[in-house]
Design a protein around this motif. Structure first.
Motif, PDB file in Angstrom:
ATOM      1  N   GLY A 194       2.115   3.486   5.132  1.00  0.00           N
ATOM      2  CA  GLY A 194       2.013   2.038   5.025  1.00  0.00           C
ATOM      3  C   GLY A 194       0.742   1.541   4.354  1.00  0.00           C
ATOM      4  N   PHE A 195       0.484   0.251   4.527  1.00  0.00           N
ATOM      5  CA  PHE A 195      -0.606  -0.447   3.847  1.00  0.00           C
ATOM      6  C   PHE A 195      -1.974  -0.043   4.380  1.00  0.00           C
ATOM      7  CE2 PHE A 195      -3.638  -3.985   3.959  1.00  0.00           C
ATOM      8  CZ  PHE A 195      -3.716  -4.320   2.618  1.00  0.00           C
ATOM      9  N   SER A 208       6.520   1.132   7.537  1.00  0.00           N
ATOM     10  CA  SER A 208       6.014  -0.173   7.170  1.00  0.00           C
ATOM     11  C   SER A 208       6.159  -0.417   5.668  1.00  0.00           C
ATOM     12  CB  SER A 208       4.556  -0.321   7.636  1.00  0.00           C
ATOM     13  OG  SER A 208       4.127  -1.657   7.577  1.00  0.00           O
ATOM     14  N   GLN A 209       5.062  -0.752   4.973  1.00  0.00           N
ATOM     15  CA  GLN A 209       5.150  -1.053   3.555  1.00  0.00           C
ATOM     16  C   GLN A 209       5.571   0.151   2.718  1.00  0.00           C
ATOM     17  OE1 GLN A 209       1.936  -2.984   1.007  1.00  0.00           O
ATOM     18  NE2 GLN A 209       2.170  -4.534   2.589  1.00  0.00           N
ATOM     19  N   VAL A 242       7.095  -9.304   1.886  1.00  0.00           N
ATOM     20  CA  VAL A 242       5.773  -8.799   1.515  1.00  0.00           C
ATOM     21  C   VAL A 242       4.879  -9.992   1.154  1.00  0.00           C
ATOM     22  CG1 VAL A 242       6.379  -8.358  -0.903  1.00  0.00           C
ATOM     23  CG2 VAL A 242       4.563  -6.990   0.197  1.00  0.00           C
ATOM     24  N   ALA A 252       2.415  -7.459  -5.448  1.00  0.00           N
ATOM     25  CA  ALA A 252       3.227  -7.768  -4.272  1.00  0.00           C
ATOM     26  C   ALA A 252       4.001  -9.072  -4.412  1.00  0.00           C
ATOM     27  CB  ALA A 252       2.328  -7.828  -3.034  1.00  0.00           C
TER      28      ALA A 252
END
Length: 219
Positions: free
Chosen positions: A10-11, A81-82, A107, A150
């Protein structure tokens, strides 16, 4: 026949995803686990720089292409997640299925920035370089190029396109402390939606149950 599991974190974290992906991979011997970093990490100053989505997708595509040697194998992706969005943007021609853990339903740049805006020592600048001081003392640098990458993403469309190409399973965290309540009403019925108890990272008592379910889905 080899069974590869490629992990998409993820991020703003490293390949272990604050231990989540490391724990999943460690629990399943007999598989070929591939963990790698989307971000640029400087261990000397405990600093991580978040790359734009285009660079993250490029890195995932590179990993997948190295496995495309013509030999018979199974390749699955476990995304968190991302990392679910990155997987949806990638070339998955040789992938059997994608399991998305706590996937975001959008997002939103404003939501991401807002989460860190009041963190002590942090500075959010959507038109420049943002600096985020994390709770563990590490520093996350977010350049303008990330925010720009994004903004145009239509997450629901990406997920629906993903499900047309590869078997897709979402595991939603019921007590997600990062994303809150997510809504996937606009996703295609071909995406399997499952819910389990746990926070965004499936910490504590939630993790063994998550690992058990992921293991079942990968068999």
């Amino acid at each position: 026949m080899k069974h590869f599991i490629v992990y998409s974190h993820g991020f703003g974290v490293d390949r272990t995803d604050r231990g989540l992906l490391a724990d999943i991979s460690a629990s399943m011997p007999g598989y070929e686990h591939i963990l790698f970093d989307y971000n640029d990490i400087n261990p000397e100053n405990n600093e991580l720089t978040v790359n734009p989505f285009q660079e993250q997708v490029k890195r995932l595509n590179t990993i997948l292409s190295t496995l495309d040697d013509g030999e018979e194998k199974v390749i699955d992706i476990v995304a968190h997640s991302q990392g679910s969005i990155v997987a949806a943007l990638a070339n998955l021609d040789n992938v059997r299925r994608v399991i998305c853990l706590a996937p975001p339903d959008n997002v939103s740049v404003e939501r991401i920035a807002g989460r860190f805006r009041n963190a002590a020592g942090s500075k959010i600048d959507l038109e420049g370089v943002s600096k985020i001081v994390r709770r563990d003392g590490s520093i996350t640098i977010v350049p303008k190029a990330y925010w720009e990458s994004a903004r145009p993403l239509n997450v629901m469309q990406l997920y629906n396109n993903l499900a047309q190409r590869v078997k897709t399973i979402f595991i939603i965290a019921n007590e997600d402390d990062v994303l809150g309540i997510t809504n996937f009403d606009n996703t295609t019925e071909s995406i399997d939606l499952e819910q389990i108890s746990g926070d965004h990272n499936f910490n504590g008592e939630a993790r063994p149950g998550l690992i058990k379910r992921v293991s079942e889905l990968l068999n």
